[in-house]
Design a protein around this motif. Structure first.
Motif, PDB file in Angstrom:
ATOM      1  N   SER B  23       7.175  61.874 -38.979  1.00 38.15           N
ATOM      2  CA  SER B  23       5.754  61.579 -39.041  1.00 38.15           C
ATOM      3  C   SER B  23       5.428  60.630 -40.297  1.00 38.15           C
ATOM      4  N   PRO B  24       6.038  60.632 -41.472  1.00 36.12           N
ATOM      5  CA  PRO B  24       5.817  59.566 -42.288  1.00 36.12           C
ATOM      6  C   PRO B  24       5.740  58.347 -41.785  1.00 36.12           C
ATOM      7  N   LEU B  25       6.834  57.924 -41.251  1.00 36.25           N
ATOM      8  CA  LEU B  25       7.173  56.670 -40.729  1.00 36.25           C
ATOM      9  C   LEU B  25       5.583  56.170 -39.695  1.00 36.25           C
ATOM     10  N   LEU B  26       5.370  57.068 -38.982  1.00 41.05           N
ATOM     11  CA  LEU B  26       4.409  56.714 -37.925  1.00 41.05           C
ATOM     12  C   LEU B  26       3.189  56.720 -38.835  1.00 41.05           C
ATOM     13  N   LEU B  27       3.189  57.337 -39.675  1.00 43.97           N
ATOM     14  CA  LEU B  27       1.668  57.295 -40.502  1.00 43.97           C
ATOM     15  C   LEU B  27       1.661  55.800 -41.117  1.00 43.97           C
ATOM     16  N   ALA B  28       3.074  55.447 -41.797  1.00 44.28           N
ATOM     17  CA  ALA B  28       2.900  53.968 -42.331  1.00 44.28           C
ATOM     18  C   ALA B  28       2.775  53.105 -41.342  1.00 44.28           C
ATOM     19  N   VAL B  29       3.178  53.251 -39.989  1.00 42.39           N
ATOM     20  CA  VAL B  29       2.726  52.339 -38.865  1.00 42.39           C
ATOM     21  C   VAL B  29       1.531  52.021 -38.646  1.00 42.39           C
ATOM     22  N   LEU B  30       0.845  53.210 -38.580  1.00 38.58           N
ATOM     23  CA  LEU B  30      -0.821  53.422 -38.276  1.00 38.58           C
ATOM     24  C   LEU B  30      -1.172  52.336 -39.582  1.00 38.58           C
ATOM     25  N   ARG B  31      -1.005  52.876 -40.810  1.00 38.78           N
ATOM     26  CA  ARG B  31      -1.641  52.096 -41.622  1.00 38.78           C
ATOM     27  C   ARG B  31      -1.334  50.502 -41.798  1.00 38.78           C
ATOM     28  N   ARG B  32      -0.221  50.190 -41.378  1.00 36.21           N
ATOM     29  CA  ARG B  32       0.301  48.827 -41.389  1.00 36.21           C
ATOM     30  C   ARG B  32      -0.394  47.918 -39.996  1.00 36.21           C
ATOM     31  N   VAL B  33      -0.539  48.774 -38.964  1.00 40.40           N
ATOM     32  CA  VAL B  33      -1.433  48.016 -38.055  1.00 40.40           C
ATOM     33  C   VAL B  33      -2.761  47.847 -38.519  1.00 40.40           C
ATOM     34  N   LYS B  34      -3.262  48.916 -39.095  1.00 41.51           N
ATOM     35  CA  LYS B  34      -4.709  48.727 -39.497  1.00 41.51           C
ATOM     36  C   LYS B  34      -4.811  47.458 -40.411  1.00 41.51           C
ATOM     37  N   ALA B  35      -4.144  47.702 -41.539  1.00 40.98           N
ATOM     38  CA  ALA B  35      -3.984  46.597 -42.427  1.00 40.98           C
ATOM     39  C   ALA B  35      -3.879  45.130 -41.820  1.00 40.98           C
ATOM     40  N   LEU B 265      17.276  59.906 -23.826  1.00 40.22           N
ATOM     41  CA  LEU B 265      16.368  59.242 -23.131  1.00 40.22           C
ATOM     42  C   LEU B 265      14.929  59.657 -23.372  1.00 40.22           C
ATOM     43  N   ALA B 266      14.728  60.878 -23.260  1.00 43.12           N
ATOM     44  CA  ALA B 266      13.582  61.497 -23.472  1.00 43.12           C
ATOM     45  C   ALA B 266      12.938  61.563 -24.826  1.00 43.12           C
ATOM     46  N   VAL B 267      14.036  61.572 -25.790  1.00 44.61           N
ATOM     47  CA  VAL B 267      13.671  61.527 -27.168  1.00 44.61           C
ATOM     48  C   VAL B 267      13.093  60.089 -27.528  1.00 44.61           C
ATOM     49  N   GLY B 268      13.705  59.125 -26.976  1.00 42.81           N
ATOM     50  CA  GLY B 268      13.299  57.734 -27.086  1.00 42.81           C
ATOM     51  C   GLY B 268      11.972  57.446 -26.486  1.00 42.81           C
ATOM     52  N   ILE B 269      11.708  58.242 -25.221  1.00 43.51           N
ATOM     53  CA  ILE B 269      10.338  57.859 -24.616  1.00 43.51           C
ATOM     54  C   ILE B 269       9.436  58.510 -25.357  1.00 43.51           C
ATOM     55  N   VAL B 270       9.581  59.887 -25.872  1.00 44.40           N
ATOM     56  CA  VAL B 270       8.454  60.276 -26.790  1.00 44.40           C
ATOM     57  C   VAL B 270       8.080  59.602 -28.029  1.00 44.40           C
ATOM     58  N   VAL B 271       9.106  59.153 -28.613  1.00 46.94           N
ATOM     59  CA  VAL B 271       9.103  58.345 -29.886  1.00 46.94           C
ATOM     60  C   VAL B 271       8.317  56.950 -29.729  1.00 46.94           C
ATOM     61  N   GLY B 272       8.656  56.349 -28.456  1.00 41.95           N
ATOM     62  CA  GLY B 272       7.846  55.339 -27.950  1.00 41.95           C
ATOM     63  C   GLY B 272       6.464  55.485 -27.899  1.00 41.95           C
ATOM     64  N   LYS B 273       6.070  56.757 -27.113  1.00 41.50           N
ATOM     65  CA  LYS B 273       4.867  57.231 -27.026  1.00 41.50           C
ATOM     66  C   LYS B 273       4.009  57.402 -28.260  1.00 41.50           C
ATOM     67  N   LEU B 274       4.721  58.122 -29.128  1.00 40.96           N
ATOM     68  CA  LEU B 274       4.106  58.616 -30.375  1.00 40.96           C
ATOM     69  C   LEU B 274       3.813  57.257 -31.210  1.00 40.96           C
ATOM     70  N   LEU B 275       4.693  56.146 -31.167  1.00 36.85           N
ATOM     71  CA  LEU B 275       4.404  54.774 -31.745  1.00 36.85           C
ATOM     72  C   LEU B 275       3.037  54.173 -31.013  1.00 36.85           C
ATOM     73  N   GLY B 276       3.146  54.127 -29.893  1.00 40.82           N
ATOM     74  CA  GLY B 276       2.071  53.506 -29.215  1.00 40.82           C
ATOM     75  C   GLY B 276       0.692  54.222 -29.912  1.00 40.82           C
ATOM     76  N   VAL B 279      -0.356  53.209 -33.125  1.00 50.56           N
ATOM     77  CA  VAL B 279      -0.861  51.978 -33.326  1.00 50.56           C
ATOM     78  C   VAL B 279      -2.194  51.927 -32.715  1.00 50.56           C
ATOM     79  N   LEU B 280      -2.763  52.546 -31.528  1.00 50.09           N
ATOM     80  CA  LEU B 280      -4.013  52.564 -30.881  1.00 50.09           C
ATOM     81  C   LEU B 280      -4.938  53.025 -32.033  1.00 50.09           C
ATOM     82  N   VAL B 281      -4.480  54.223 -32.683  1.00 52.61           N
ATOM     83  CA  VAL B 281      -5.537  54.783 -33.410  1.00 52.61           C
ATOM     84  C   VAL B 281      -5.760  53.584 -34.717  1.00 52.61           C
ATOM     85  N   GLY B 282      -4.767  53.249 -35.225  1.00 50.16           N
ATOM     86  CA  GLY B 282      -4.509  52.239 -36.116  1.00 50.16           C
ATOM     87  C   GLY B 282      -5.624  50.944 -35.812  1.00 50.16           C
ATOM     88  N   ARG B 283      -5.612  50.563 -34.559  1.00 47.09           N
ATOM     89  CA  ARG B 283      -6.412  49.394 -34.331  1.00 47.09           C
ATOM     90  C   ARG B 283      -7.964  49.902 -34.214  1.00 47.09           C
TER      91      ARG B 283
END
Lengths: 218, 321
Positions: B23-35, B265-276, B279-283
């Motif tokens: 979750s900290p990484l995801l938060l960082a991604v959100l901030r990065r996308v926003k920036a 595979l399911a773990v990979g998919i859920v991480v991908g969806k979380l990232l997505g 990113v959307l909320v960041g935008r």
């Protein structure tokens, strides 16, 4: 199990409903027009899906026409009106955003209550769209009567038209190409007339607040 | 999933590792996308981990007027959020703990976490704390019934308030799970999510401007370990809300079998969806300005209306099909 295009049709219709709802909430006219464009795109998509599912090639033409007129031409025209006439950008309304949203819900419930029991009797898979289409018509009507600016009233009329179109697609797979063509042409004419009318109104009264027209009643 | 005790335990550990670790990484991604969207470079992706590490090494400092509430609130809040994690189906179905709690419990746990922090903010006796907790509780009081309504909208076709049962139905139905009521429920949930997690049009997590801050005003008094718990908890509350959205709205990809490959595979998919989702909320955050406080009620009214509309349509379609 319902076939996939019919399901996609349901989703597209739901997008039309959601955008009708969202259009009740906008305070800026440009946002309202954008929402209308999205809604028209969803309507065009439903027409395209019906054309695909029921092999009705003339509906493709209709979908294209909807894109050309309702997605591109009319919103462009409305944006120009806003820009050229310098209409103040706020949407004046009689009902607050919250009241509008709740009234929108009441209209949906009304159409579900009244139309819902009828829909299953029509023996077409897409008849489930009928309550949604009627709700869109009602919401468009509410938009028409609850907004003060002439331009937002025009948008209300256009939303109503999208609802009628959706109902036509849901029940009869298009009202017939000729009727639709006439309807689209009418809309364009209506928008142009509205534009000229707004321009005259602006020149004569220096504003486009339809509410102020009542003062003429004396 | 075999009857053994080991597999669910492993899955549970995996879920916690995924949510707490990522979750900290995801938060960082959100901030990065926003920036990036705003034309800034943004903090490095590991910054939240560094912050947490730094805070973890420091003791808390408490006001002389603060009581035990201030000391224990961050831990209680964190624990409540921890308890909420296994309620969400992340990557295996049935959920590792089985039917030990449903989404109503989840709403309660999120409410508990919010409540103790608001209490702690009052405890310190500072003006900002009182202001922040007043705003937070006002929003919370409006958001909670809407949250329940949204859950009922998602749950009514499955006839359950268990997230696992709802997601299992979605996975079983495949693409046929998507229908107009679901779309309305998703819109309602997304509006609610913005309020519940304090993202931008509702609350600006990056501001310390006294007029506008809500959550920040409440945790102003905290430093050190306590702040680490609060910030970490806040990060994975966002992950929980997104995880729930993913499980309810687009559960496809969650593994229902026990084979390691599929679960991976399911773990990979859920991480991908979380990232997505982040990113959307960041935008979104980069584009909207914060709303006036009282417009939050408009947003929640709209969410309630959509959820109710979803239930109404589900009734029609259920009766018609």
């Amino acid at each position: 199990m319902t076939p996939l295009p019919v399901q996609a049709l349901d989703i597209a219709a739901a997008v039309v409903l959601v955008t009708a709802w969202v259009s009740l909430l906008h305070r800026r006219i440009e946002a309202l027009v954008d929402t209308y464009a999205i809604q028209s795109a969803a309507v065009a998509l439903t027409a395209g899906l019906v054309a695909y599912e029921y092999r009705a090639p003339d509906l493709y033409l209709l979908a294209g026409l909807t894109v050309a007129v309702n997605v591109v031409a009319l919103p462009g025209l409305l944006r120009r009106v806003v820009r050229v006439l310098g209409v103040p950008r706020m949407v004046n309304m009689y009902a607050s955003v919250r009241e509008s949203a709740l009234i929108g819900l009441a209209l949906l419930l009304l159409s579900v209550w009244v139309v819902g029991p009828i829909a299953p009797f029509a023996e077409i898979p897409s008849a489930g769209l009928l309550p949604i289409a009627v709700a869109v018509v009602l919401i468009g009507f509410f938009l028409l009567v609850s907004r003060r600016k002439a331009i937002t009233q025009v948008v209300g009329l256009l939303v109503m038209n999208n609802g009628v179109f959706l109902a036509g697609i849901a029940l009869t797979y298009g009202l017939g190409l000729l009727v639709e063509l006439g309807l689209a042409a009418n809309l364009l004419v209506l928008a142009i007339v509205a534009r000229i009318f707004l321009q005259r109104m602006k020149e004569s009264f220096d504003h486009v607040d339809a509410d102020a027209l009542r003062a003429l009643e004396g | 999933m075999s009857g053994s005790f080991l597999a669910p335990a492993l899955a549970l550990v995996g879920e916690y590792l995924l949510v707490l670790g990522l979750s900290p990484l995801l938060l960082a991604v959100l901030r990065r996308v926003k920036a990036r969207t705003q034309g800034r470079i943004g903090p490095p992706l590991l910054q939240p981990y560094r912050d947490l590490w730094k805070w973890m090494g420091k003791d808390g400092i408490y006001a002389s007027s603060a009581s035990w509430i201030t000391r224990y609130a961050p831990a209680i809040s964190f624990a409540a959020l921890l308890a909420a994690v296994p309620l969400v189906p992340w990557f295996v179905l049935p959920t590792p703990l089985g039917p030990f709690g449903d989404l109503i419990l989840l709403v309660g746990l999120l409410g508990l976490s919010r409540f103790v922090i608001a209490l702690a903010a009052l405890d310190g006796g500072s003006t900002f704390g009182g202001m922040g907790s007043s705003r937070e509780m006002w929003m919370g009081a409006l958001a909670e019934p809407v949250f329940l309504l949204v859950i009922f909208a998602f749950g009514s076709p499955a006839g359950s308030t268990q997230a696992g049962a709802i997601a299992a139905r979605g996975v079983a139905l495949g693409i046929a799970y998507a229908n107009p009521p679901l779309l309305l429920a998703i819109v309602a949930y997304v509006l609610l999510l913005l309020v519940e997690t304090g993202r931008l049009p509702v609350d600006n997590p990056a501001t310390h401007l006294e007029l506008t801050m809500v959550h920040e005003a409440m945790v102003l008094e905290y430093t050190g370990r306590d702040l680490a718990l609060i910030e970490w908890g806040r990060g994975f509350k966002l992950a929980i809300m997104f995880g729930l959205l993913i499980a309810l709205a687009a559960p496809w990809g969650i593994s229902t079998s026990g084979t390691l490959l599929l679960v991976g595979l399911a773990v990979g998919i859920v991480v991908g969806k979380l990232l997505g989702a982040h990113v959307l909320v960041g935008r979104l955050e980069a584009r909207v300005a914060k709303w006036r406080l009282f417009r939050v009620a408009d947003l929640l009214t709209l969410a309630a209306v959509f959820a109710f509309g979803s239930l109404a349509l589900a009734y029609v379609i259920g009766g018609g099909a």
